[in-house]
Design a protein around this motif. Structure first.
Motif, short mmCIF file in Angstrom:
data_model
loop_
_atom_site.label_atom_id
_atom_site.label_comp_id
_atom_site.label_asym_id
_atom_site.label_seq_id
_atom_site.Cartn_x
_atom_site.Cartn_y
_atom_site.Cartn_z
N GLY A 186 0.82 -1.21 0.00
CA GLY A 186 0.00 0.00 0.00
C GLY A 186 0.85 1.26 0.00
O GLY A 186 2.07 1.20 -0.13
N SER A 207 -4.12 7.01 3.71
CA SER A 207 -3.42 5.82 3.23
C SER A 207 -4.36 4.81 2.60
O SER A 207 -5.58 4.84 2.83
CB SER A 207 -2.67 5.14 4.40
OG SER A 207 -3.59 4.73 5.40
N TYR A 208 -3.77 3.92 1.79
CA TYR A 208 -4.52 2.85 1.10
C TYR A 208 -3.74 1.55 1.20
O TYR A 208 -2.51 1.54 1.17
CB TYR A 208 -4.72 3.19 -0.38
CG TYR A 208 -5.75 4.26 -0.63
CD1 TYR A 208 -7.08 3.93 -0.88
CD2 TYR A 208 -5.39 5.60 -0.59
CE1 TYR A 208 -8.03 4.92 -1.10
CE2 TYR A 208 -6.34 6.60 -0.81
CZ TYR A 208 -7.65 6.25 -1.06
OH TYR A 208 -8.60 7.23 -1.26
N TYR A 210 -3.68 -2.55 -0.45
CA TYR A 210 -4.12 -3.39 -1.57
C TYR A 210 -4.21 -4.84 -1.15
O TYR A 210 -3.51 -5.29 -0.24
CB TYR A 210 -3.13 -3.29 -2.74
CG TYR A 210 -3.08 -1.94 -3.40
CD1 TYR A 210 -4.09 -1.52 -4.25
CD2 TYR A 210 -2.01 -1.08 -3.18
CE1 TYR A 210 -4.04 -0.29 -4.86
CE2 TYR A 210 -1.95 0.16 -3.79
CZ TYR A 210 -2.97 0.56 -4.63
OH TYR A 210 -2.92 1.78 -5.24
N PRO A 227 -7.52 -1.60 -4.11
CA PRO A 227 -7.45 -1.01 -2.77
C PRO A 227 -8.61 -1.54 -1.95
O PRO A 227 -9.77 -1.35 -2.29
CB PRO A 227 -7.59 0.50 -3.03
CG PRO A 227 -8.35 0.60 -4.31
CD PRO A 227 -7.99 -0.62 -5.12
N SER A 229 -8.82 -1.14 1.51
CA SER A 229 -9.14 -0.30 2.66
C SER A 229 -8.40 1.03 2.56
O SER A 229 -7.39 1.15 1.86
CB SER A 229 -8.76 -1.00 3.97
OG SER A 229 -7.36 -1.19 4.05
N THR A 230 -8.94 2.00 3.25
CA THR A 230 -8.30 3.32 3.31
C THR A 230 -8.45 3.86 4.72
O THR A 230 -9.37 3.48 5.45
CB THR A 230 -8.93 4.29 2.29
OG1 THR A 230 -8.22 5.53 2.31
CG2 THR A 230 -10.39 4.56 2.59
N THR A 271 -14.26 3.31 4.88
CA THR A 271 -12.88 2.85 5.04
C THR A 271 -12.67 1.42 4.52
O THR A 271 -11.60 1.09 4.04
CB THR A 271 -12.45 2.92 6.51
OG1 THR A 271 -13.36 2.16 7.32
CG2 THR A 271 -12.43 4.37 7.00
N TYR A 299 -9.74 8.24 -4.28
CA TYR A 299 -8.66 7.38 -4.75
C TYR A 299 -7.99 7.98 -5.99
O TYR A 299 -6.78 7.88 -6.17
CB TYR A 299 -9.18 5.97 -5.04
CG TYR A 299 -8.08 5.01 -5.44
CD1 TYR A 299 -7.03 4.75 -4.55
CD2 TYR A 299 -8.07 4.40 -6.67
CE1 TYR A 299 -6.00 3.89 -4.90
CE2 TYR A 299 -7.04 3.53 -7.03
CZ TYR A 299 -6.02 3.28 -6.14
OH TYR A 299 -4.99 2.43 -6.49
#
Length: 360
Positions: A186, A207-208, A210, A227, A229-230, A271, A299
């Protein structure tokens, strides 16, 4: 009014039983993300009638069914290779950025005025000739004041996010960095601020992460590196200094009301990106749909910052990047929403109101 981005840098799909089309469709990104829930799609595959392309009461002839399954195996092989390639490209990108750590630190020192370039370091020409620059007298300022505020205000990826009440806060922004992670894979964007009268944070982050271990179902239908989650961060606003809120006393109301702000970027509405499709299938909510669409826009913004704005910040500050902050060779300048006509989806977003019309 949702945050907008004028450079299409990612795909973010929210597929599910009630949303068969992507909220946003775009192209030309090697690391395009696909946030989807595909659990409801497998029934049509196993029944021999994926996608509803044949009438519900019809079945494939046995010979065609065998050929289609053979094609599915080839499709899966191609998808695995594509994902492996995307992961490898992302890791190479991260390694390249990290290898330039001394460059980014030196850049930050020059901008902040912590270091003064030597005569040799301050000489620059794209030709073999030394050209004397046309400058005004030394004004005694250290570094490059308001550098990042100017960069973000010029770049098409972030310009529409910035409201007049954000400017005073962004003047304290002294560095923007990309931070890559290996496990889980990520990236994050760190906005470092000087001490200021608005909030107590020194760094704000988004933040992200993968998913590199896709299930067969995910792999079959996804666009690759996803992706899943964030995360944002909590901004510790000082009393009366929260620029994301406005006093409602003028309207005869108590308290405050929400207003658009660049700093909304650090408070994602969703999220768990991997569950967007499922959430939309379970809840028919306009608010949820808006949050899902905003997840896609965020994103795009984050990817634009990572790939273009932060590494090439100088060109945005000096205006040497093109007028829209986007090179046609690097990015498509439009993004579209599912349901748009072909004519609408090809039209560049000019302002927030037009962007809202296209979303509807």
């Amino acid at each position: 009014m949702p945050r907008t981005a004028t450079a299409s840098t990612a795909n973010l799909h929210v597929a599910g039983p009630s949303t068969s089309k992507p909220i946003m469709e775009s192209k030309l990104r090697h690391d395009a993300g696909d946030v989807s829930d595909t659990s409801e799609k497998t029934s049509s595959i196993t029944s021999g009638n994926p996608g509803g392309s044949i009438a519900e009461n019809e079945k494939y002839p046995e010979n065609i069914h065998k050929c289609i399954n053979a094609l599915r195996n080839l499709h899966m092989e191609a998808r695995r290779k594509e994902v492996e390639s995307q992961v490898a490209a992302f890791r190479l990108e991260a390694d390249t950025y990290r290898s330039l750590d001394k460059v980014w630190k030196k850049r930050a020192e020059f901008i902040a005025g912590k270091a003064v370039p030597t005569e040799q370091e301050s000489k620059f020409s794209l030709t073999d000739k030394d050209i004397k620059p046309d400058t005004s007298p030394d004004d005694g300022q250290k570094g490059i004041p308001k550098f990042w505020m100017v960069v973000l205000n010029y770049a098409a990826h972030t310009a529409d996010m910035i409201q007049p009440h954000d400017i005073a806060v962004l003047e304290f922004l002294k560095d923007v960095r990309i931070e890559y992670k290996d496990k889980p894979l990520g990236f994050g964007i760190a906005f470092e601020f000087a001490p200021n009268p608005f909030f107590g944070n020194t760094v704000l982050t988004r933040s992200y992460e993968y998913d590199t271990n896709l299930t067969p179902t995910q792999l079959y239908t996804s666009n690759g590196l996803m992706p899943t989650s964030t995360a944002g961060c909590k901004i510790t606003w000082k009393e009366g200094k929260d620029v994301t809120k406005k006093s409602a006393s003028g309207d005869g109301m108590k308290g405050s009301k929400k207003v658009d702000s660049f700093f909304d970027f650090f408070t994602p509405g969703i999220t768990d990106l991997s569950k967007i499709g499922q959430m939309l299938a379970e809840e028919d909510s306009e608010d949820l749909m808006e949050k899902a669409e905003q997840a896609g826009v965020d994103y795009e913004i984050a990817t634009g910052l990572r790939l273009r704005v932060v590494p090439r910040a100088l060109l945005f500050y000096t205006g040497e990047a093109d007028a829209e902050g986007v090179d046609d060779s690097d990015f498509s300048e439009d993004y579209s929403y599912a349901g748009d006509t072909d004519e609408e989806s090809g039209r560049k977003q000019q302002d927030d109101s037009e962007a809202e019309d296209n979303q509807e």
